[in-house]
Design an enzyme around this catalytic site. Structure first.
Site, PDB file in Angstrom:
ATOM      1  N   ASP B 430      47.457 114.916   2.164  1.00  0.00           N
ATOM      2  CA  ASP B 430      48.346 113.862   1.744  1.00  0.00           C
ATOM      3  C   ASP B 430      47.451 112.705   1.294  1.00  0.00           C
ATOM      4  OD1 ASP B 430      50.596 112.242   1.567  1.00  0.00           O
ATOM      5  OD2 ASP B 430      50.214 111.451   3.570  1.00  0.00           O
ATOM      6  N   LYS B 431      48.001 111.758   0.594  1.00  0.00           N
ATOM      7  CA  LYS B 431      47.156 110.660   0.181  1.00  0.00           C
ATOM      8  C   LYS B 431      47.346 109.427   1.046  1.00  0.00           C
ATOM      9  CE  LYS B 431      48.139 107.861  -3.048  1.00  0.00           C
ATOM     10  NZ  LYS B 431      47.937 106.575  -2.407  1.00  0.00           N
ATOM     11  N   GLU B 547      52.593  94.452  -4.346  1.00  0.00           N
ATOM     12  CA  GLU B 547      53.178  93.143  -4.633  1.00  0.00           C
ATOM     13  C   GLU B 547      52.696  92.121  -3.632  1.00  0.00           C
ATOM     14  OE1 GLU B 547      57.421  93.267  -5.170  1.00  0.00           O
ATOM     15  OE2 GLU B 547      56.943  93.217  -7.313  1.00  0.00           O
ATOM     16  N   PHE B 594      61.049  97.067 -11.623  1.00  0.00           N
ATOM     17  CA  PHE B 594      60.123  98.159 -11.859  1.00  0.00           C
ATOM     18  C   PHE B 594      60.851  99.481 -11.689  1.00  0.00           C
ATOM     19  CE2 PHE B 594      57.102 101.305 -10.569  1.00  0.00           C
ATOM     20  CZ  PHE B 594      56.057 101.074 -11.426  1.00  0.00           C
ATOM     21  N   ARG B 651      43.636 100.377  -8.836  1.00  0.00           N
ATOM     22  CA  ARG B 651      44.923 100.357  -9.523  1.00  0.00           C
ATOM     23  C   ARG B 651      44.958  99.138 -10.416  1.00  0.00           C
ATOM     24  NH1 ARG B 651      50.196 101.745  -6.018  1.00  0.00           N
ATOM     25  NH2 ARG B 651      49.169 103.004  -4.444  1.00  0.00           N
ATOM     26  N   GLY B 733      53.102 111.821  -3.047  1.00  0.00           N
ATOM     27  CA  GLY B 733      54.366 111.424  -3.638  1.00  0.00           C
ATOM     28  C   GLY B 733      54.172 110.315  -4.659  1.00  0.00           C
ATOM     29  N   ASN B 870      56.956 112.838   5.864  1.00  0.00           N
ATOM     30  CA  ASN B 870      57.140 113.662   4.678  1.00  0.00           C
ATOM     31  C   ASN B 870      56.111 114.792   4.596  1.00  0.00           C
ATOM     32  OD1 ASN B 870      55.180 111.674   4.320  1.00  0.00           O
ATOM     33  ND2 ASN B 870      55.236 111.969   2.123  1.00  0.00           N
ATOM     34  N   ASP B 871      55.138 114.757   5.466  1.00  0.00           N
ATOM     35  CA  ASP B 871      54.136 115.830   5.457  1.00  0.00           C
ATOM     36  C   ASP B 871      54.466 116.927   6.447  1.00  0.00           C
ATOM     37  OD1 ASP B 871      52.629 114.243   3.699  1.00  0.00           O
ATOM     38  OD2 ASP B 871      51.867 113.115   5.399  1.00  0.00           O
TER      39      ASP B 871
END
Lengths: 321, 945
Positions: B430-431, B547, B594, B651, B733, B870-871
């Site tokens: 996973d990241k 943000e 966004f 990023r 994700g 989620n993993d």
């Protein structure tokens, strides 16, 4: 702690060519002399084997040996044995049976050790069936093993002079002292029919019935020797020994052989070349490998721990998925 | 939250009015007609859980059970589980047989080891289940405020909730069941929800209640509240919900927009009121959960195979033995002649009776089976179990895997996979939270073509370390000194540049641009500030960590955003002319938020001078084309800087602005309200078109670079694992751009690698999606993906000659097609040929599917590592699941096999412990087998004849 961190000092030999060659060489050098010594000791044992099962049947009865052996006539038989080499005392007398399955599961279990040990357990004959009771009375010793006790006898003479056979001390001391009771006497033994083998003197306690004690140590293989007695005089080379033999035991119905064996012992026991041969074989293989590896090492040396020989590096293109 | 109640602020911000894109009006869709039919039969009478109607429906309670057994079922169920193991079953049969006279030995010697093994394993199971039970009790006894009638809300335990209850959930609390949102502390009934436990996305989701219920904002309002909700039956689909609410005779449609799922968390909202519609096992998150599969290591599976083989050998040995036995027994007594008379074959029991040879042989067969049971090493299981427990203790105690800051050692939760660690061929990672800390740091920026900031990134540190301290990066002049000085004073801020810090920016040549740049950062966002009344410090609550990083950066450089009202944003900033700190008020007119397709966000504000400004930030791919001719002054430099930042794994966002004149804005507002009020299906397209028109002719200000901070030692660790020949796949994700950035940051991707990118986000495909029917689209998309994969394979073939490594990057949408039955083979071939694989925008389900594909397709041992809920699917699917016991809850750890505190410990876990465990276990197994073999052959030849 150092234990949980797995940091205890450890040493793990790396199998470098030198080490390997040296180890092989060493084991070769140690094993070959050992083998020679063993073989020598084994060769020093003199052993005379005389098979008598067929020869002791009169020619007229040879076509139905079973009927002869089950018959009532006198089964005396004379055998002559030539002593080829001097045999120092004690000379052990064995009988050897072949194709006799003392290791059969039914046979092995058909005995009651408690009953042999103490008279109190005389009535415990459950495991002895079918040789458990006769007319409602328990048999002592019960079971198939005791029932089928070997009953051939041997008498030795040299130049018409009897050679005494010592039948004391042929069984294990521990068996005599703790497994077979001093106050247990044979009862109702060989009273049923058919009669299996030897009968026992009801006046002699089981701990002194050494033939029985020897027989009750069942053999693991279908070919086995059991000690009959010891001859406490030397037998000279060239002696002719006459054996007066009572051929009672029925091995004919299952094609078993009977042999009489006279043998001396060495520090290694009876005659057995196996150990010596095994040592010699392993030793020579080690020596051969040592030589082979040294040649290989000298002719085509390679670097120790070369990663290019690893399986995933060796496959072409390095395409390990 | 204790502190939250102390300083409750009345916020009356109608964000939904400003938001252009969300806050869609509810409308009936064709699906709503299905209500009441099969599959859509649930009826909930709100606020009257005691009514006879509700009783008769008999919905389950809110007790959630994750244990495998209950007190009553433990014994039979766990025994059944135990005897599913071949060896155990065999020994059970043998044990039963040993009570018969067939047995060659006493019953005790057969039963005792089996009992020991089974009791030991059952005890282990029991303890594990007990722990789960404790956790269940904790969760089920959490308290929530429930309407008791007459407008009173009392605390009740979660497990007592019933369908139809009205709940009040407060900030930072988890929802105890699936709720329909009625109202919130905001006037327009919106609330923010963190769904990380469901889908792993870290940004907050906006949910909004129906208009008819938004007035129910006081507890008293619920005294006479009455409504009926009809909706679909419980199902596992997280993203769909269809229902209607009947309120005072009128019907209102319900959509996922109103649904608050169990497992998610209320954020940035003081409280909400909601009605329970799905409880306990009916909730979507529970419906989604799968039973944890029991995993077995390769050695164990291989051992099982060997046991089958041995079983076969035992059976055949027994079989041949019985035949021989039969023959010799038959010969014992033929035609009244006994051969082996000493066995008394004429007076025999059934087991040896020559007259009933077939029976005797059969019984002998059974006996021989028992006799040869030595062949099947029951003690092996015990020994292995003991060795493995010891090995887990070694892993747990290893000081090199102890994370001091969080006081967390490694924890091997299941001991049976230790040796598998040494066999790992592919790592699926996973990241967020695993490779990265999920904290963003503002680190560099490029303003008016000048690059500022010489903060040190993790990548730079790794690079410096690798190449020796003498290396100096030309672009920003890193020295080892900086590496050492990389202590951060402010969280999420790692910007260091004397030229513009501490108010010195006024002396720079482009001071006006710099001012605008930071004004934009301080204004263009959806962050809500929170002032700590005691200290005056301001903390920010943001939808995404990026943000927050921007707002903090602006604050640190002298543009402090401190209040947001419904329509205004107040910023304390330095006046360029007077040189004084002044408070400036910006009137926010519109927020164009966004979205992943727009890849940009804008606000339209009016400053104090009445000037209308459109402030916009977005990804470089969409921003550069929106610049006006005159606004491209710094384009070239900025582009260079952006590329540089991206290479360093940062990023980037491009900032640009535009002044609007009044007429233009009026036209825009007119159009946008028109578009918003249209009910037709292409409403969203209309809005898009309008916003597209206004976000044009922008003037470039510069670019920002935010570092998604990697965890300590990640690049090093990945490098080492790669050297060990282990492949690393990243399943995330996140957006593709982010994923690629991180790929660069943790040295998974390198400049010299050829990237094969498979995605479905290209304009022509989007064009295609708008037209045509669903089936046709799917068909075309699939075709497209297939074509891309085939192209990729062609590249793979072409490059197999030279040493150029390939990297495969695939997005979630394409992945969905690539994972279909007929395509996954070719996809896997391509993926295996590539040095690195990155799957972005993948759902938890897809993560699990990819894991399964790799596991079954490549026949290698797979290790999945992740930290979020989620993993979970991925962790359970992989041969070994490693959970990071970090900040994001415990779900991943609970479903993992081994928990570690930091990604970098994976190196030691795999390369040291895995290696040792494998060697030791295999040596032991082989020795025990050899010993058994010798033992049995002895038995066979000495006894069974």
């Amino acid at each position: 702690s150092r234990f949980t961190q797995q940091e205890l000092p450890a040493c793990k030999p790396i199998l470098t060519p030198k080490w390997v060659i040296l180890t092989f060489l060493m084991s070769g050098v140690v094993f070959i002399p050992l083998g020679v010594i063993c073989l020598f000791a084994s060769q020093g044992v003199t052993e005379i084997v005389d098979r008598y099962d067929t020869d002791c049947i009169p020619l007229s009865s040879r076509d139905n040996k079973v009927r002869y052996i089950q018959g009532l006539e006198d089964k005396r038989c004379n055998r002559t044995i030539m002593v080829t080499k001097t045999m120092k005392n004690p000379v052990y007398v064995y009988y050897q049976l072949e194709n006799y399955y003392q290791n059969h599961r039914r046979y092995v279990k058909s005995r009651q050790d408690g009953q042999l040990r103490s008279p109190k357990e005389e009535h415990d004959v459950k495991s002895c069936a079918p040789e458990d009771t006769v007319g409602g009375e328990p048999i002592v010793p019960c079971g198939l093993v005791a029932w089928s006790l070997f009953n051939d006898t041997y008498d030795f003479s040299r130049n018409n002079e009897k050679i005494p056979v010592n039948k004391k001390g042929i069984s294990w001391k521990s068996d005599r002292e703790s497994k077979f009771g001093k106050n247990v006497f044979p009862k109702n033994f060989q009273k049923g029919s058919p009669i299996g083998g030897k009968s026992l003197d009801p006046e002699v306690p089981l701990s002194e019935q050494e033939d029985l004690i020897v027989w009750m140590r069942t053999a693991a293989l279908p070919t086995f020797r059991k000690l009959y007695g010891k001859i406490d005089t030397d037998l000279q080379a060239g002696d002719t020994i006459n054996v007066l033999l009572q051929n009672n035991y029925n091995t004919y119905s299952f094609n078993g052989k009977k042999k009489l064996v006279l043998s001396t012992t060495s520090w290694l026991g009876g005659r057995n070349d196996f150990l010596g041969i095994a040592y010699l074989t392993v030793g020579s293989i080690c020596l051969f490998l040592a030589v082979f590896f040294s040649i290989l090492y000298l002719a085509k040396p390679r670097q120790l721990g070369d990663p290019s020989y690893l399986s995933w590096n060796r496959s072409a293109g390095g395409g390990r998925g | 939250m204790a502190s939250g109640s102390g300083r409750r602020r009345k916020r009356k911000i109608l964000l939904s009015k400003l938001f252009t894109l969300t806050g869609a009006k509810a409308c009936f869709k064709p699906d709503h007609s299905k209500i009441g039919r099969s599959g859509f039969s649930r009826v909930v009478s709100c606020n009257q859980p005691d009514s006879p109607d509700a009783e008769s429906r008999n919905y389950c309670d809110n007790y959630v059970r994750t244990t495998k057994y209950t007190l009553a079922t433990f014994l039979p169920k766990s025994l059944f589980e135990q005897f599913r193991r071949v060896a155990n079953f065999y020994f059970l049969v043998v044990g039963i047989l040993s009570f018969t006279p067939l047995a060659p030995y006493t019953a005790v010697s057969a039963i005792v080891p089996l009992t020991f093994v089974i009791l030991a394993t059952m005890f282990k199971e029991g303890v594990e289940d007990w722990r789960r039970k404790q956790q269940d009790i904790e969760v089920n006894n959490r308290k929530v405020r429930v309407h008791r009638g007459n407008g009173n809300f009392d605390f009740k335990e979660w497990k007592t909730l019933r369908v139809g209850d009205i709940l009040k959930v407060e900030k930072n609390e988890f929802f105890p069941a699936d709720l329909v949102l009625l109202s919130s502390s905001y006037e327009d009934a919106v609330c923010y929800v963190e769904t990380m436990n469901l889908d792993g996305e870290t940004n907050l989701k906006l949910k909004q209640g129906l208009e008819v219920t938004l007035s129910l904002r006081e507890e008293l309002n619920f005294r006479d509240f009455e409504a009926f909700i009809k909706c679909e039956d419980p199902n596992a689909n997280l993203y769909s919900f269809i229902g209607t609410m009947e309120l005072m005779g009128a019907m209102y449609p319900l959509s996922p927009q109103q649904l608050l799922l169990r497992g998610s968390k209320l954020r940035n909202t003081d409280y909400i009121y909601g009605v329970v519609i799905f409880t306990g096992p009916d909730t979507k998150v529970v419906q989604n959960s799968t039973d944890p599969p029991s995993k077995r290591s390769m050695i164990e599976r291989k051992m099982d195979k060997i046991i089958y083989l041995m079983f076969l050998m035992v059976v055949s040995l027994a079989f041949f033995g019985s035949i021989l036995f039969g023959i010799s027994t038959r010969e014992d007594f033929q035609n009244g002649v006994m051969t082996r008379w000493y066995l008394k074959p004429d007076d025999s029991s059934i087991f040896f009776d020559p007259k009933r040879v077939p029976m005797a042989a059969m019984f002998h067969f059974l006996t021989a089976l028992m006799l040869n049971s030595y062949f099947i090493p029951i003690s092996l299981y015990v020994s292995i179990e003991i060795v493995k427990v010891l090995q887990s203790i070694f892993i747990n105690k290893d000081i090199h895997m102890y994370y001091e800051e969080a006081d967390k050692p490694a924890h091997a939760r299941t001991s049976n996979l230790n040796e598998e660690l040494g066999q790992v061929g592919t790592i699926l990672s996973d990241k967020t939270g695993t490779l990265t800390c999920n904290s963003m740091e503002f680190i560099k920026c490029s303003i008016a073509g000048t690059a500022y900031g010489r903060g040190v990134t993790e990548v730079d540190i790794a690079m410096v370390r690798r190449k020796g301290s003498a290396m100096v990066n030309q672009s920003n002049g890193i020295s080892t000194e900086d590496v050492v000085a990389a202590e951060r004073a402010v969280k999420r801020f790692n910007f260091r540049d004397e030229r513009i810090m501490d108010g010195k920016w006024v002396t720079e040549t482009h001071a006006d641009v710099i001012q605008k740049f930071f004004q934009l950062l301080a204004v263009c966002h959806t962050v809500i500030p929170e002032v700590d009344e005691d200290t005056g410090n301001i903390s920010y609550e943001a939808e995404s960590p990026d943000e927050a990083a921007f707002v903090i950066a602006a604050r640190e450089l002298g543009f402090e955003f401190f209040t947001r009202t419904q329509t205004t944003i107040s910023v304390r900033e330095l006046d360029l002319v007077t040189g004084e700190r002044v408070e400036r008020l910006y009137k926010v007119l519109n927020v164009l938020e966004f979205s992943s397709s727009r890849k940009r966000m804008s606000v339209i504000v009016q400053d104090q001078d009445g000037k209308l400004l459109l402030l916009c930030k977005g990804a470089d791919s969409v921003m550069f084309e929106r610049l006006s001719e005159s606004g491209r002054k710094y384009e070239k430099e900025t582009r260079d800087h952006v590329n540089e930042y991206a290479d360093a794994g940062l990023r980037t966002l491009i900032l640009a602005y535009r002044e609007l004149d009044k007429n233009e804005y009026e036209v825009f507002t007119e159009r946008i309200s028109e578009a918003k009020n249209s009910v037709s299906a292409d409403r969203e397209a209309l809005i898009d078109e309008v916003t597209d028109k206004i976000e044009k002719n922008l003037v470039l200000l510069g670019a920002t670079a935010v570092e998604d901070k990697l965890q300590n030692g990640v690049p090093d660790c990945i490098d080492k694992l790669a050297q060990a020949g282990i492949k690393i796949w990243v399943l995330t994700g996140d957006k593709m751009e982010t994923a690629i950035n991180i790929g660069f940051a943790c040295s998974l991707l390198r400049r010299d690698m050829k990237q094969i990118i498979i995605n479905l986000e290209t304009p022509e495909i989007q064009q295609l999606e708008k037209s045509g029917e669903k089936d046709a689209i799917a068909e075309a998309l699939k075709e497209n993906v297939l074509c891309q994969i085939t192209n990729g394979k062609a590249q793979l073939k072409a490059s197999s000659g030279n040493s150029k490594a390939l990297a495969l990057i695939i997005d979630g949408k394409s992945l969905a097609y690539a994972l279909e039955e007929d395509m996954k083979g070719i996809f896997l071939e391509l993926a295996i040929g590539c040095a690195s694989v990155i799957c972005c925008r993948s759902s938890p389900k897809q993560k699990a599917l990819v894991t399964r594909l790799v596991k079954t397709g490549s026949r290698q041992t797979t290790l999945a590592i992740g930290d979020g809920a989620n993993d979970v699917g991925m962790l359970q699917e992989a041969d070994i699941g490693v959970g990071i016991s970090g900040v994001e809850g415990m779900q991943a750890v609970m479903s993992s096999d081994i928990a570690i505190a930091q990604f970098r410990y994976l190196e030691r876990l795999l390369l040291v412990h895995g290696h040792w465990c494998y060697r030791r276990i295999s040596k032991m197994v082989s020795i025990i087998y050899k010993f058994r073999l010798t033992l049995t052959f002895r038995n066979t030849f000495l006894h069974s004849v």
